[in-house]
Design a protein around this motif. Sequence first.
Motif, short mmCIF file in Angstrom:
data_model
loop_
_atom_site.label_atom_id
_atom_site.label_comp_id
_atom_site.label_asym_id
_atom_site.label_seq_id
_atom_site.Cartn_x
_atom_site.Cartn_y
_atom_site.Cartn_z
N THR A 117 12.65 -6.57 4.68
CA THR A 117 10.97 -6.48 4.19
C THR A 117 11.35 -5.08 3.31
O THR A 117 11.29 -4.65 2.32
CB THR A 117 9.94 -6.51 5.94
N THR A 118 11.51 -4.06 3.57
CA THR A 118 11.73 -2.62 3.24
C THR A 118 12.43 -2.45 2.14
O THR A 118 12.71 -2.41 0.96
CB THR A 118 11.84 -1.47 3.71
N ILE A 176 20.56 3.40 5.54
CA ILE A 176 20.49 4.59 6.68
C ILE A 176 19.27 5.06 7.06
O ILE A 176 18.65 4.46 8.29
CB ILE A 176 21.78 5.41 7.19
N ALA A 177 18.52 4.86 6.06
CA ALA A 177 16.93 6.11 6.40
C ALA A 177 15.68 5.50 6.44
O ALA A 177 15.63 5.19 7.28
CB ALA A 177 16.79 6.83 4.90
N ILE A 178 16.58 3.95 6.50
CA ILE A 178 15.60 3.14 6.15
C ILE A 178 15.96 2.42 7.18
O ILE A 178 14.78 1.81 9.03
CB ILE A 178 15.42 1.37 5.10
N GLY A 179 16.68 2.19 8.16
CA GLY A 179 17.59 2.14 9.77
C GLY A 179 16.26 2.77 10.19
O GLY A 179 15.85 2.58 11.64
N THR A 213 0.77 -1.38 0.09
CA THR A 213 0.06 -0.28 -0.37
C THR A 213 1.13 1.27 0.11
O THR A 213 0.73 2.24 -0.85
CB THR A 213 -1.06 0.14 1.26
N LEU A 214 1.99 1.57 0.43
CA LEU A 214 2.65 2.26 1.13
C LEU A 214 3.27 2.17 0.08
O LEU A 214 3.93 3.83 -1.06
CB LEU A 214 3.70 2.59 2.27
N ASP A 215 3.98 1.24 -1.45
CA ASP A 215 4.94 1.60 -2.45
C ASP A 215 3.81 2.42 -3.32
O ASP A 215 5.03 2.39 -4.07
CB ASP A 215 5.51 -0.06 -2.88
N THR A 216 3.11 2.01 -3.43
CA THR A 216 2.34 3.01 -3.86
C THR A 216 2.28 4.55 -3.59
O THR A 216 1.53 5.50 -4.68
CB THR A 216 1.03 2.00 -4.44
N LEU A 217 2.38 4.97 -3.31
CA LEU A 217 2.66 6.51 -2.95
C LEU A 217 2.92 7.24 -4.12
O LEU A 217 2.56 9.10 -4.34
CB LEU A 217 2.74 6.78 -1.15
N GLY A 218 3.46 6.83 -4.16
CA GLY A 218 4.83 8.06 -5.38
C GLY A 218 5.20 8.97 -4.42
O GLY A 218 5.01 10.48 -4.98
N VAL A 219 6.25 8.74 -3.47
CA VAL A 219 7.31 9.99 -3.00
C VAL A 219 8.38 9.33 -3.71
O VAL A 219 8.72 8.58 -3.59
CB VAL A 219 6.48 9.59 -1.61
N PRO A 220 9.12 10.26 -3.42
CA PRO A 220 10.75 9.91 -3.17
C PRO A 220 11.48 9.22 -2.58
O PRO A 220 10.75 8.67 -0.77
CB PRO A 220 11.50 11.42 -2.55
N LEU A 221 12.46 7.91 -3.45
CA LEU A 221 12.49 6.68 -2.45
C LEU A 221 13.36 6.61 -1.53
O LEU A 221 13.03 5.84 -0.41
CB LEU A 221 13.68 6.14 -3.86
N LEU A 222 13.89 8.00 -0.92
CA LEU A 222 14.48 7.73 0.30
C LEU A 222 13.32 7.94 1.26
O LEU A 222 13.73 7.77 2.49
CB LEU A 222 15.62 9.28 0.79
#
Length: 488
Positions: free
Chosen positions: A402-403, A426-429, A370-379
């Motif tokens: 998972t991310t 690091i952003a994912i972390g 669901t979140l992957d379809t939001l169209g926001v910058p990758l970071l």
Amino acid sequence: MNPLLNSLMVGAADAPVIKPAVELGTPLLLTIAAAGVALLLVLIIRFKIQAFVALLTVSILVAVAAQIPLKDVFTVVSNGVGSTMGKVALLIALGAILGRMIEVSGGVQSLADHFTAKLGARRVAVALTAVGFLVAIPVFFEVGIIVLVPIVYAFAKIAKVHPVKFGLPMAGIMLAIHVAVPPHPGIVAGAGVFGADIGLIALISLVICVPLGFLSYWVASIMNRRDYELLPAVKAQVDEFGTKSLVKVGHDGPGAAAVAPPRPGLIIFLIATPIVLILLGTVGTLTIAKSSAWYGVASFVGNPFFALLVAVALCFFLLAVRRRWSLTETGEIFEGALPPIASILMVVAAGGVFGSVLQVSGIGQALSQTLDTLGVPLLLLGFIISLALRAAQGSATVAIVTTSGLLSSAVASGGYTPAQIAVLVIAIGFGSLGLSHVTDAGFWVVVRYYGLTVADGLRTWTVLTTVLGVAGFALTFVAWLLVSGLSA
């Protein structure tokens, strides 16, 4: 091989993967997840249901609602217990014994008196935050909390304050280090998925975590202006420090002579031993070729289980033997360390069950898509997905892995530089740092060891981790601008 054992092994290997009998739509799965978390909070906060019972009950209800076959529900439950307890049960038990030995010898009181006299009560929190920063680099979050909590208790007693006053800022920076700095498993796994440079990640994330340490202390100091209820069990442990009923200065019996409390240097050595062993093992596994026999030695020596076991053995010889405790007395001290952690172990296990149910039911995957379809910058997308997964299923490592898997194709085709890929990891972390609440086993470790109610844990720990996560991402965005500018 025994035919029966062989058949059981083959059967286990061939066991089908558990999945819902009916694939529910994403809106319904997300509704079930939200309802489950809401019910859990109501049971614990409003009706005062014991956390272990509430977590287990809600886990089963969510599993049934998500259409996991009834015959498989308790398999998922047992798998959740096994996967979580396999990671933390021995660590908590060995850490509790280590702490109890140091407590009973009078060592923690000696150390607390020494540092309080040197630093003053106000500076103790600053010192513990700095210690937490250093300890967390090689040591898992739960291990660091367990090893240092006796010192937090002793300082709290001397200053006559709630343990959270000293423990909260320390725990905050320790978790920030845990989710963002190698060699911790989540960030290393994320780097592996992206093919990122571990050295770059370590360098950038450590620089970011330095200001987060100051922020953790400042935010915690604001929260600590109010008073919090101290759970009776933890209050009893804090009150016990330094009393004659706790400290054994020598062997009991005719002709026994009192022995002076251990020096602060000895207690620092005992606490530092598992940390140093883990650090040596980490450095070894990062620098030695996997084909070398020394790689296995480094991995063995640096294992947290082994490191804590060595520390317990040293406590036996340097504290128990030198104080002439009988084997019976020492055995009683060992056994006395275990009952207080029983409730912690059960709550942590139940938290693992809840996380397992959320994963098997497909709720975590539905949220990610669901979140992957939001169209926001990758970071920003990486941060948001990781944060949402962390809130939904509790495990920071699972959220990072998972991310990273969801975004791996976008990263591979994006033409990013090694430095940019490192910043993405690091952003994912830092996304997995925020919103630590009732689905997170670490939340229960902090809440139970520091004697907070669940409601106070949400007001303090959950808020602190979220503030640190958002701040960590903001600093990561600055790093992104810098590395992007250098590569332009």
